[in-house]
Design an enzyme around this catalytic site. Structure first.
Site, PDB file in Angstrom:
ATOM      1  N   MET A  15       6.480   3.086   7.070  1.00 31.84           N
ATOM      2  CA  MET A  15       5.950   2.961   5.939  1.00 31.84           C
ATOM      3  C   MET A  15       5.289   1.241   5.569  1.00 31.84           C
ATOM      4  SD  MET A  15       8.658   5.074   4.801  1.00 31.84           S
ATOM      5  CE  MET A  15       9.933   5.200   5.572  1.00 31.84           C
ATOM      6  N   ALA A  16       4.314   2.038   5.111  1.00 25.83           N
ATOM      7  CA  ALA A  16       4.196   0.194   4.395  1.00 25.83           C
ATOM      8  C   ALA A  16       4.910  -0.108   2.830  1.00 25.83           C
ATOM      9  CB  ALA A  16       2.710   0.361   3.839  1.00 25.83           C
ATOM     10  N   ALA A  47       3.029  -0.626   8.797  1.00 25.27           N
ATOM     11  CA  ALA A  47       1.952  -1.005   9.695  1.00 25.27           C
ATOM     12  C   ALA A  47       2.050  -2.854   9.845  1.00 25.27           C
ATOM     13  CB  ALA A  47       0.808  -0.485   8.881  1.00 25.27           C
ATOM     14  N   HIS A 160      -2.040   2.433  15.540  1.00 22.39           N
ATOM     15  CA  HIS A 160      -1.926   3.352  14.567  1.00 22.39           C
ATOM     16  C   HIS A 160      -3.264   4.047  14.195  1.00 22.39           C
ATOM     17  CE1 HIS A 160      -1.920   4.722  10.233  1.00 22.39           C
ATOM     18  NE2 HIS A 160      -2.104   3.563   9.428  1.00 22.39           N
ATOM     19  N   ALA A 162      -4.877   6.715  12.801  1.00 19.10           N
ATOM     20  CA  ALA A 162      -4.803   8.153  11.364  1.00 19.10           C
ATOM     21  C   ALA A 162      -4.999   7.367  10.187  1.00 19.10           C
ATOM     22  CB  ALA A 162      -2.823   8.273  11.739  1.00 19.10           C
ATOM     23  N   TYR A 165      -7.377   4.884   8.452  1.00 18.97           N
ATOM     24  CA  TYR A 165      -7.655   3.322   9.105  1.00 18.97           C
ATOM     25  C   TYR A 165      -8.742   3.564  10.199  1.00 18.97           C
ATOM     26  CZ  TYR A 165      -3.989   2.864   5.762  1.00 18.97           C
ATOM     27  OH  TYR A 165      -3.461   2.255   4.542  1.00 18.97           O
ATOM     28  N   GLY A 282       6.001  16.253   6.181  1.00 20.22           N
ATOM     29  CA  GLY A 282       6.609  16.872   4.815  1.00 20.22           C
ATOM     30  C   GLY A 282       8.070  17.417   5.628  1.00 20.22           C
TER      31      GLY A 282
END
Length: 324
Positions: A15-16, A47, A160, A162, A165, A282
């Site tokens: 989580m950024a 990230a 990363h 996904a 990006y 989720g």
């Protein structure tokens, strides 16, 4: 999980945070991660940029400079002192950037030169298409970043791939309009991602490498016309590198903020990949347990719930109320 002895199946998702001033992680970050560490628990970092051109948002951490490596060391040590297993997520934003975030105010680079169709506030600068001969430099940036992450003490890295990006910009046919060996066919569009995996695996060993993918997502205008085929191709192709894990976003998460009704499933990808499989998107305590019990995944990654509940594994164990 091969050489890592996990005590539970709950993963802290990346989580950024955007609190790494000057792209250097700050000392207070150690507390944030330690609060969410359990003995034998897997955490994936926010990230972390692989180079100066990889950056997109203000105050994101990087791992291409010596001072960044040194800043990460006490943070990683703190997580290890609590028994955690810590992976660094390596990231290149590609076209999801503005020239103000780029060295010398240059345009961000991508698989394409197509700007975002929906960008009324001019948040993103139109990208520059990478030349074919420039792509090995980006691959090498990931390789060096993986080396730096191990020097900082991380147990491994997650690539990363996904959420729209750079790596996703190569894989998705709504973005990639190249006519060279990195565009056109599915195999060509996935070439960059697999070359990054190969380079990083050779540098630090495949048992320390994972990748995050979101074949079904259409985030940052990065959708694909045949996401199931894309996901299956990647899951099967990863096997030849024998990497540690594949971390996939559920099809119901078309964006990062909404859960959609969806008939698609990650089960074909889970069955195709030989290593540890992680799902995210989720999940609650109940459907996470169900996914594991039904053999649809090995581990479940949680983001928002981990953010609001630093002691999430204990709360899940006790079935205690959760902060929202």
């Amino acid at each position: 999980m091969k050489n890592f002895n996990l005590t539970h199946r709950i993963v802290m998702a990346p989580m950024a945070r955007m609190r790494s001033y000057g792209n250097i992680p700050q000392p207070h970050v150690a507390l944030y991660y330690c609060q969410r560490t359990t003995p034998g628990g897997l955490l994936i970092s926010e990230a972390t940029g692989v180079s100066e051109t990889a950056m997109a948002y203000q105050n994101m951490p990087g791992i291409w400079r010596k001072e960044q490596i040194e800043a990460w060391k006490p943070i990683v040590d703190a997580v290890h002192s609590h028994g955690g297993i810590f992976f660094c997520q390596l990231w290149h934003a590609g076209r999801v950037s503005h020239q103000d975030c780029q060295p010398n105010g240059e345009s961000p680079v991508s698989s394409t030169d197509k700007p975002f169709a929906d960008d009324p506030s001019n948040e993103f600068t139109p990208p520059r298409r990478l030349r074919t001969d420039e792509i090995p430099t980006i691959i090498n940036d990931f390789r060096l970043a993986a080396r730096n992450a191990t020097e900082a003490g991380f147990d491994g890295v997650e690539i990363h791939g996904a959420h729209g990006y750079l790596i996703d910009q190569f894989m998705k046919d709504s973005v990639n309009d190249r006519t060279d060996s990195y565009g056109g066919s599915l195999e060509n569009r996935c070439r960059f991602a697999l070359q990054v995996i190969e380079a990083v695996s050779k540098e630090i060993g495949p048992d320390r490498v994972g990748i995050r993918l979101s074949p079904f997502a259409d985030y940052m205008e990065s959708g694909d016309t045949d996401p199931k085929r894309l996901g299956l191709y990647m899951a099967k192709s990863l096997n030849r590198f024998e990497i540690l894990y594949c971390h996939m976003i559920e099809p119901r998460m078309k964006t990062v903020s909404e859960i959609f009704e969806c008939r698609e499933s990650l089960t074909p990808m889970r069955n195709a990949f030989n290593g540890t499989f992680i799902v995210a998107g989720g999940y609650t305590r109940e459907d996470g347990n169900k996914a594991v019990a039904e053999g649809r995944t090995d581990l479940v990654a949680y983001g928002r719930l981990f953010l609001a509940n630093p002691d999430l594994p204990k709360r899940f164990e006790l079935n205690a109320p959760l902060n929202k």
